[in-house]
Design a protein around this motif. Sequence first.
Motif, short mmCIF file in Angstrom:
data_model
loop_
_atom_site.label_atom_id
_atom_site.label_comp_id
_atom_site.label_asym_id
_atom_site.label_seq_id
_atom_site.Cartn_x
_atom_site.Cartn_y
_atom_site.Cartn_z
N THR A 46 -103.37 66.44 19.10
CA THR A 46 -103.26 66.43 17.64
C THR A 46 -102.65 67.73 17.12
N SER A 47 -103.01 68.85 17.75
CA SER A 47 -102.44 70.14 17.34
C SER A 47 -100.95 70.19 17.66
N LEU A 48 -100.58 69.69 18.84
CA LEU A 48 -99.17 69.67 19.23
C LEU A 48 -98.36 68.74 18.34
N SER A 49 -98.92 67.57 18.03
CA SER A 49 -98.20 66.59 17.23
C SER A 49 -97.87 67.15 15.85
N GLY A 50 -98.83 67.86 15.24
CA GLY A 50 -98.57 68.44 13.94
C GLY A 50 -97.49 69.50 13.99
N ALA A 51 -97.54 70.35 15.03
CA ALA A 51 -96.53 71.40 15.15
C ALA A 51 -95.15 70.82 15.42
N ILE A 52 -95.08 69.79 16.28
CA ILE A 52 -93.80 69.17 16.60
C ILE A 52 -93.22 68.47 15.38
N ARG A 53 -94.09 67.79 14.63
CA ARG A 53 -93.63 67.12 13.42
C ARG A 53 -93.06 68.14 12.42
N SER A 54 -93.77 69.25 12.25
CA SER A 54 -93.32 70.27 11.31
C SER A 54 -91.96 70.84 11.72
N TYR A 55 -91.79 71.09 13.03
CA TYR A 55 -90.51 71.62 13.49
C TYR A 55 -89.39 70.60 13.28
N ALA A 56 -89.67 69.33 13.60
CA ALA A 56 -88.66 68.29 13.43
C ALA A 56 -88.26 68.15 11.96
N ALA A 57 -89.26 68.21 11.06
CA ALA A 57 -88.96 68.10 9.63
C ALA A 57 -88.12 69.28 9.15
N TYR A 58 -88.42 70.46 9.65
CA TYR A 58 -87.63 71.64 9.30
C TYR A 58 -86.21 71.51 9.84
N ARG A 59 -86.10 71.00 11.07
CA ARG A 59 -84.79 70.87 11.73
C ARG A 59 -83.88 69.92 10.96
N TYR A 60 -84.45 68.84 10.40
CA TYR A 60 -83.66 67.85 9.69
C TYR A 60 -83.64 68.07 8.19
N GLY A 61 -84.19 69.22 7.72
CA GLY A 61 -84.17 69.50 6.30
C GLY A 61 -85.05 68.57 5.49
N LYS A 62 -86.14 68.06 6.09
CA LYS A 62 -87.04 67.13 5.42
C LYS A 62 -88.45 67.72 5.38
N ARG A 63 -88.59 68.86 4.77
CA ARG A 63 -89.87 69.56 4.78
C ARG A 63 -90.97 68.77 4.10
N GLU A 64 -90.63 67.93 3.14
CA GLU A 64 -91.65 67.14 2.47
C GLU A 64 -92.30 66.13 3.41
#
Length: 266
Positions: A46-64
């Motif tokens: 669960t900790s990894l999933s949240g961090a990976i999701r946050s990085y992916a959202a930042y990478r694609y410019g979808k921080r929301e």
Amino acid sequence: MSFSTHRYLLMTTDPVHIGTGGMRLGRVDNSIVREPGTRLPKIPGTSLSGAIRSYAAYRYGKRECAGQGVEKERGKGHCGQLTCPICYTFGSIKGDNANSGVVSIGDARLLLFPVYSMVGPVWVTSPSALQDFGIEDESVEGNKAKWNGVTNQGHLNLGWLMVEKNDGDWEIPEKLPGSVRNRTVLISDKLFSQVVNSNLEVRTSVSINPETGAAEDKALFTYEAIPRAAFLWMDAVVDDYRKGELWKNGGIIWKAHKELYFPSFS
């Protein structure tokens, strides 16, 4: 077939603390999450999933789309679009609508743990740790150890513990990282847990008052952390129950929405 499993090898680049919550009596105030059976540290999926999701959202410019999608009152949260790679992959919550993601992240389990020795740093592992990773038929006698190239002596210290060399060379598996293969030491499952837990990094910190930004009085505490340069592994399960509908026919649907939602990556 929409179901597949992918295995990843991870290395910590900084000390990692995933706490169990609350203060405890013992060597440190805040202990880290451990496997119940082996008492070995781990990083929850669960900790990894949240961090990976946050990085992916930042990478694609979808921080929301990085958070939990519960900030709808302020006009924030997940976009919920089926063409959004973040919401499609990790799931979304938008209003009363919720969709599960197509990727599940497993716990990161310990494979190689760095330990100080008189001949420099070494990385310890055990037969069970290797077997869980997919390397079979490795063994070691009792409280002895196997190594190649670390030292020519018949004994080696692992922190405070001195171990004798097991007769016979150890055929170091090719799957282990090349940067540490010649400094890897195989010890028993019993010793592995003891060596790891006695060599975790202990850090000292202090609580901060959120109103003043200064340190709280008498709020000094210690906590455990997995040290830098530890190697762990995890599995990511992809179950595309939507059967890649957005990417069928050469990704026509995705390509049609790409410029609209992600113009910087067109």
